[in-house]
Structures are given as structure tokens and as C-alpha cells.
Motif scaffolding. Structure first.
Motif, PDB file in Angstrom:
ATOM      1  N   ARG A 161     -18.791  54.979  34.111  1.00  0.00           N
ATOM      2  CA  ARG A 161     -17.664  54.419  35.041  1.00  0.00           C
ATOM      3  C   ARG A 161     -16.400  53.750  34.873  1.00  0.00           C
ATOM      4  NH1 ARG A 161     -21.305  48.718  34.757  1.00  0.00           N
ATOM      5  NH2 ARG A 161     -19.593  47.944  32.590  1.00  0.00           N
ATOM      6  N   SER A 162     -16.874  53.863  36.142  1.00  0.00           N
ATOM      7  CA  SER A 162     -14.406  53.179  36.257  1.00  0.00           C
ATOM      8  C   SER A 162     -14.168  51.946  36.667  1.00  0.00           C
ATOM      9  CB  SER A 162     -13.889  54.110  37.414  1.00  0.00           C
ATOM     10  OG  SER A 162     -12.699  53.579  37.514  1.00  0.00           O
ATOM     11  N   GLN A 163     -13.391  51.283  35.611  1.00  0.00           N
ATOM     12  CA  GLN A 163     -12.424  49.974  35.606  1.00  0.00           C
ATOM     13  C   GLN A 163     -11.400  50.065  36.352  1.00  0.00           C
ATOM     14  OE1 GLN A 163     -13.874  48.359  31.734  1.00  0.00           O
ATOM     15  NE2 GLN A 163     -15.767  48.120  32.389  1.00  0.00           N
TER      16      GLN A 163
ATOM     17  N   GLU B  41     -12.601  57.371  25.611  1.00  0.00           N
ATOM     18  CA  GLU B  41     -12.465  56.973  26.775  1.00  0.00           C
ATOM     19  C   GLU B  41     -12.035  56.166  27.982  1.00  0.00           C
ATOM     20  OE1 GLU B  41     -17.334  54.987  26.921  1.00  0.00           O
ATOM     21  OE2 GLU B  41     -17.959  57.269  27.016  1.00  0.00           O
ATOM     22  N   GLN B  42     -11.386  55.061  26.838  1.00  0.00           N
ATOM     23  CA  GLN B  42      -9.919  54.054  27.240  1.00  0.00           C
ATOM     24  C   GLN B  42      -9.188  54.900  28.483  1.00  0.00           C
ATOM     25  OE1 GLN B  42      -8.180  51.516  25.126  1.00  0.00           O
ATOM     26  NE2 GLN B  42      -7.587  49.859  26.588  1.00  0.00           N
TER      27      GLN B  42
ATOM     28  N   ARG C  83      -7.976  59.547  42.131  1.00  0.00           N
ATOM     29  CA  ARG C  83      -8.690  60.198  41.450  1.00  0.00           C
ATOM     30  C   ARG C  83      -8.821  60.929  40.452  1.00  0.00           C
ATOM     31  NH1 ARG C  83     -10.311  55.797  39.424  1.00  0.00           N
ATOM     32  NH2 ARG C  83     -12.314  57.166  38.372  1.00  0.00           N
TER      33      ARG C  83
ATOM     34  N   ASN D 287      -7.832  58.243  34.922  1.00  0.00           N
ATOM     35  CA  ASN D 287      -8.575  57.874  36.111  1.00  0.00           C
ATOM     36  C   ASN D 287      -7.628  56.904  37.872  1.00  0.00           C
ATOM     37  OD1 ASN D 287     -10.215  60.421  35.491  1.00  0.00           O
ATOM     38  ND2 ASN D 287     -12.282  57.940  35.317  1.00  0.00           N
ATOM     39  N   ASN D 288      -7.684  56.241  36.452  1.00  0.00           N
ATOM     40  CA  ASN D 288      -7.455  55.104  37.352  1.00  0.00           C
ATOM     41  C   ASN D 288      -5.514  54.918  38.027  1.00  0.00           C
ATOM     42  OD1 ASN D 288      -8.939  52.771  37.969  1.00  0.00           O
ATOM     43  ND2 ASN D 288      -9.278  53.038  36.066  1.00  0.00           N
TER      44      ASN D 288
ATOM     45  N   THR E  30     -12.006  64.301  36.598  1.00  0.00           N
ATOM     46  CA  THR E  30     -12.334  64.237  35.007  1.00  0.00           C
ATOM     47  C   THR E  30     -12.773  65.989  34.859  1.00  0.00           C
ATOM     48  OG1 THR E  30     -13.978  63.018  36.100  1.00  0.00           O
ATOM     49  CG2 THR E  30     -12.269  61.867  35.585  1.00  0.00           C
TER      50      THR E  30
ATOM     51  N   GLU F 290     -10.138  56.102  31.129  1.00  0.00           N
ATOM     52  CA  GLU F 290      -9.713  55.482  32.313  1.00  0.00           C
ATOM     53  C   GLU F 290      -8.762  55.747  32.663  1.00  0.00           C
ATOM     54  OE1 GLU F 290     -12.114  53.812  34.164  1.00  0.00           O
ATOM     55  OE2 GLU F 290     -13.708  54.750  33.149  1.00  0.00           O
TER      56      GLU F 290
END
Length: 354
Positions: free
Chosen positions: A2-4, A74-75, A38, A81-82, A41, A78
Motif C-alpha cells: 500500500r502506498s502512502q 519499505e519507507q 508511479r 513510488n511517490n 516497482t 514508498e
């Protein structure tokens, strides 16, 4: 995964990464950035999970350490990703991507120690990815770790330790358990993860010692002293009278109210509870007792290397930060002499020689 949404802070003039605070995407200045795309990944979850499996099964890292590595990697994903356009993790991540991430961390207000830890996690991941052939190079190569200010750890004075250890009152199973936990943390200088992992088969109460598995599942015998051994004996005597329903995990030494192994977080809560009851520093943690253990040994003239071994520091070059001022001035420590260990009040640490 899940992306934040990651909100970017404004550039900061004193950012330790200099002008890189103006960059958050691969080679693009903020003023000319279009809507971030995006990241591609690929099979990111699989790559990260393979990395965690490697740390767990090949390097025998603890659950706490594994969780930290997973969160940090994972951070970083993210962030890509963002905020980063056309970055295929991990294949096309380059050094600038990592530097921009570190600039973002600095701008967001992360401490230098947190930044250093996160960079170490990313560096370890890409070493793994390079060996597995899923990354052609390690983008962290050549990046300097943020300098971390050396701070002396908190510790309790001997009188404060006595107040804390006297705080659990009564003869209930929970009071006996909590007293045994505090005595064992201090008497053996154990890490909280080592304490919660203890099983009854690891106890050698007649010898005043416990078998612990430290970082990397390395085994050592830790002397805990007479007082901790007596507290453990009293707790076990009461625990063994519990019904099977309240002893659902028969191997675990310290049980919660559900009869299963006590968690690290629960031990933190127990220590905080009795620190408050004793009227002591509310910011203290289980690790404070470990620092206090080492400090009191050094204060009583114990050999530095012997203290390192008791703490489970395998590397002889690994500095013991406890009471660094004593190491710098030489007061209270006489290197090379064989000394008796701290023979504290109530016999908490025996006068053993190595």
C-alpha cells in the motif's frame, strides 16, 4: 504494497546534504517537476521479502532487527513510488536517488542517528541485491553516513536501582514475575529481547546464571547473581502452581496474563510502571538497566574487556559507551588488572573472576 502519500518539506538552508535539498527526484529541480509518476516497482514485495528471509535464516537476526530493516527499506520504496519518476526498484535506483532520499529525511526532521540507520538498511539491501543479480550495482557505494553525535546513555545510580527493584510488592504471580524481570535485567545486563526469549531450560539458578542468545543468535552464559536467581526461583515456584490454561506456552519463562510468552513491548510497560511507582526518571527503559549494570561494574573497577564480554559484545574493538568519561580519563578503571566484579548490595552481582 500500500502506498502512502509523502509530503515534501521546503528546502532547508543548513541541510547536511547541501543543495541536494532542492532535489527530490532523479536529476530534476523542484521548480520544473511535473506530476510525479508511479515507480515501476516490479516484484518489489518479493525482493524485500527475500532480503528479510536472508537476514533471518542466513544471518540469524532477531525479530526486532528484522522489523527495523523491513520498515526502513519499505519507507525508501514508498519515497521512490511517490516522488521519483521512472525509477524501477531496485534495478534503476542510482546514487542520486539515495542522496535525494537522505535530503528528504533531513528536511522532514529525522535525526542524524535515524538517517544513519536508514542508510545502513538500504546499503545492506543493495549488497544483497547485487549478490543476487537483481541490481547491477550498489547505489550507496561512496555515500558517507551522517555523523552521529556521541551521547552518553542514561543510567541509574545504585540507590535508584535499589528503589526500582523494591517497587514490585506482594506475592501474586504478576508481582513475583515483575520482580524477577527487573532483577534479571539488571543483574545480568541483558538486552530486553534476550530476556523475553528466555525459556525455563535456559536457567542455571544454582550457578546464578542464565543461557542467553544475543545478536545473531550467539549463545553465551550470563551470570545474574544471587538476588536475581532467588527472585526467579520464587517466581517459578508460584508459576508452576498455575493451571494449564494459564500456562499455554510451557517453554516460555515469563508469561503474560494469557499464558503466552511476554513481549518486548510488555517489558517496556512493566519497567515504565515501576519507574513511576519508585518516583524515578519516566524516560528510562529496560536498556537503562543494562547501561546501569555496565556503569556500576566499571565504577567498582571491573576490567573493560570483561564488561564487554558480559554484555555480549563479541568484537573487541566494539567501544562500550557506558561512562565514556571514565575511559577517557582512566579514573575508576585499571586496564590489565584482574578484578572482582561488582559485589553489590544484596549480592546482586557475585564477586566472580574471569
Amino acid at each position: 504494497m500500500r502506498s502512502q502519500s509523502v509530503k515534501l518539506p521546503p528546502p532547508i538552508a543548513d541541510n547536511p546534504f547541501g543543495k541536494l535539498a532542492d532535489y527530490y527526484c532523479t536529476g530534476k529541480v523542484l521548480g520544473f517537476m511535473s506530476e510525479p509518476a508511479r515507480a515501476r516497482t516490479g516484484d518489489v514485495s518479493s525482493a524485500v521479502q527475500d532480503f528479510i528471509d536472508h537476514l533471518q535464516y542466513d544471518r540469524n537476526m532477531s525479530e526486532h532487527t528484522l522489523h527495523g530493516y523491513k520498515v526502513d527499506v519499505e519507507q525508501f520504496v514508498e519515497f521512490l513510488n511517490n516522488e521519483c519518476e521512472d525509477v524501477d526498484f531496485p534495478g534503476s535506483v542510482n546514487r542520486l536517488s539515495v542522496r535525494n532520499y537522505m535530503a528528504w529525511l533531513a528536511g522532514t526532521g529525522y535525526s542524524r542517528s535515524s538517517m544513519a540507520r536508514k542508510l545502513a538498511a538500504i546499503r545492506t539491501f543493495f549488497r544483497f541485491a547485487e549478490r543476487r543479480g537483481i541490481a547491477s550495482s550498489n547505489p550507496t557505494s561512496g555515500l558517507k553516513t551522517p555523523r552521529v553525535d556521541r551521547r552518553l546513555p542514561r543510567f541509574l545510580e545504585v540507590g535508584e536501582v535499589e528503589k526500582l527493584l523494591s517497587a514490585p510488592r506482594g506475592e501474586s504471580v504478576s508481582a513475583l514475575r515483575d520482580r524477577a524481570i527487573l532483577e534479571t535485567l539488571y543483574g545480568g545486563g541483558l538486552r530486553v529481547g534476550e530476556l523475553t526469549a528466555l525459556s525455563e531450560k535456559d536457567l542455571y539458578l544454582a550457578e546464578g546464571a542464565v543461557r542467553v542468545f544475543g545478536k545473531g543468535r550467539k549463545e553465551r552464559m550470563a551470570p545474574i547473581g544471587r538476588s536475581a536467581a532467588n527472585a526467579l526461583g520464587a517466581y517459578l515456584s508460584r508459576k508452576h502452581r498455575l493451571s494449564p490454561r494459564k500456562r499455554r506456552d510451557p517453554d516460555a519463562l515469563f508469561l503474560n496474563k494469557n499464558g503466552t510468552r511476554l513481549s518486548v513491548r510488555s517489558v517496556h510497560r512493566i519497567v515504565a510502571k515501576y519507574m513511576a511507582i519508585a518516583g524515578l526518571n519516566a524516560e528510562a527503559s529496560p536498556h537503562t538497566l543494562r547501561h546501569s549494570f555496565a556503569t556500576h561494574l566499571l565504577d567498582r573497577g571491573a576490567d573493560l574487556r570483561a564488561v564487554q564480554e558480559l554484555l555480549g559484545h563479541e568484537n573487541r574493538k566494539c567501544p562500550v559507551k557506558h561512562r565514556v568519561e571514565k575511559l577517557e580519563t582512566g579514573t575508576g578503571i585499571e586496564q590489565g588488572e584482574e578484578r572482582r566484579y561488582f559485589s553489590g548490595r544484596n549480592g546482586r552481582c557475585d564477586g566472580r573472576r574471569r
